[in-house]
Enzyme design. Sequence first.
Site, PDB file in Angstrom:
ATOM      1  N   ASP A   1      19.301  13.189  22.093  1.00  0.00           N
ATOM      2  CA  ASP A   1      18.082  13.369  21.296  1.00  0.00           C
ATOM      3  C   ASP A   1      18.149  12.502  20.045  1.00  0.00           C
ATOM      4  OD1 ASP A   1      15.564  14.495  20.786  1.00  0.00           O
ATOM      5  OD2 ASP A   1      16.417  16.088  19.544  1.00  0.00           O
TER       6      ASP A   1
ATOM      7  N   ASP B   1      23.182  16.607  14.372  1.00  0.00           N
ATOM      8  CA  ASP B   1      22.397  17.362  15.357  1.00  0.00           C
ATOM      9  C   ASP B   1      22.808  17.017  16.786  1.00  0.00           C
ATOM     10  OD1 ASP B   1      21.001  18.576  13.310  1.00  0.00           O
ATOM     11  OD2 ASP B   1      19.353  17.141  13.363  1.00  0.00           O
TER      12      ASP B   1
END
Length: 340
Positions: free
Chosen positions: A271, A288
């Site tokens: 992502d 993340d």
Amino acid sequence: MRERFSDSESFSRIRAKGARRRGRRSERFDEYEPEIYDFGAFGDDRQSSHADHQGHHDNHVNRDGFDGSALAPAPATDGPAEGDRWSTWDQSTPTEKGPEPRPAWVVTELAAVDTELGIVKTGKEADVFLLERGVPGTERRTLMAAKRYRDAQHRMFHRDSGYLEGRQHKESRITRAMAKRTAFGKEAIAGQWAGAEFAALCRLWSAGVAVPYPVQITGTEILMEFVGDENGTAAPRLAQLRAEEADLEDLWEQLGHSLALLARDGYAHGDLSAYNILVHRGRLVIIDVPQIVDVVANPRGRSFLERDVRNVGAWFTARGLPERRVGELVEALTFDARLG
């Protein structure tokens, strides 16, 4: 320190919330199994032992007629004399702590206390707080980012189901429930993310990838390296970096190096974009990572890898990086991951 932090709409002081959830994590990052333990409001062995040996008070007058209450010690309190809670370092098992050798700035002393200084970033799945851990009366202290995943009722997970392809839970019934997206399965999926991110950070840090050092995990709270200045100002995201502040060539080389280490280990971020990369004093840091993708086991692994590069590459090419460099990196990473 009292000014607004990066990516935060407002500065606020958040008091500690009491009992923490704990969990077990298996050797694989995708097999995190949350469990709940009640430790009380910041309670630990230190407090109970002090309570056992202090604070005993006789409410009677001794034979000399003197009321001993004047000399009795003050009753023990649940929390430390300063800060919001005792350090949670001793509440994490060895597998719930960051890889060794640990950086010198990690505070492991049991006398340390944690103080929350505000919110760094809010998100749909988790919020990030600025936390200081220090030993009272000394200069031993450090800033950390405390990432707290929300409970199942308040999460808004938008992760595509493709991230979970190739992942298996050690219990087949849970794997089936996750695949069918039953209520129990959704709960199991939600419970994996904090453990998955911590395990991924440990793995990537050990492999040399530019990620924040993972200090520890307790339940759904991950404590990690705070990427920013000593005054609490968070490093900007790559997307926020002004053109004149960016050394495109150097940042692109740093990015390629970290992604190559990932690919050689058989993984892709999954992502990646200019919004989950930080740049602090020229140092590029990837954040993340709970959805890290096994590009070999996942049938869409190659597409995830290519999408990562092209998403970030769009930021670079918009600022002058030749388009061919993006394609070259995709080919190099595909080779490194042994995908043909």
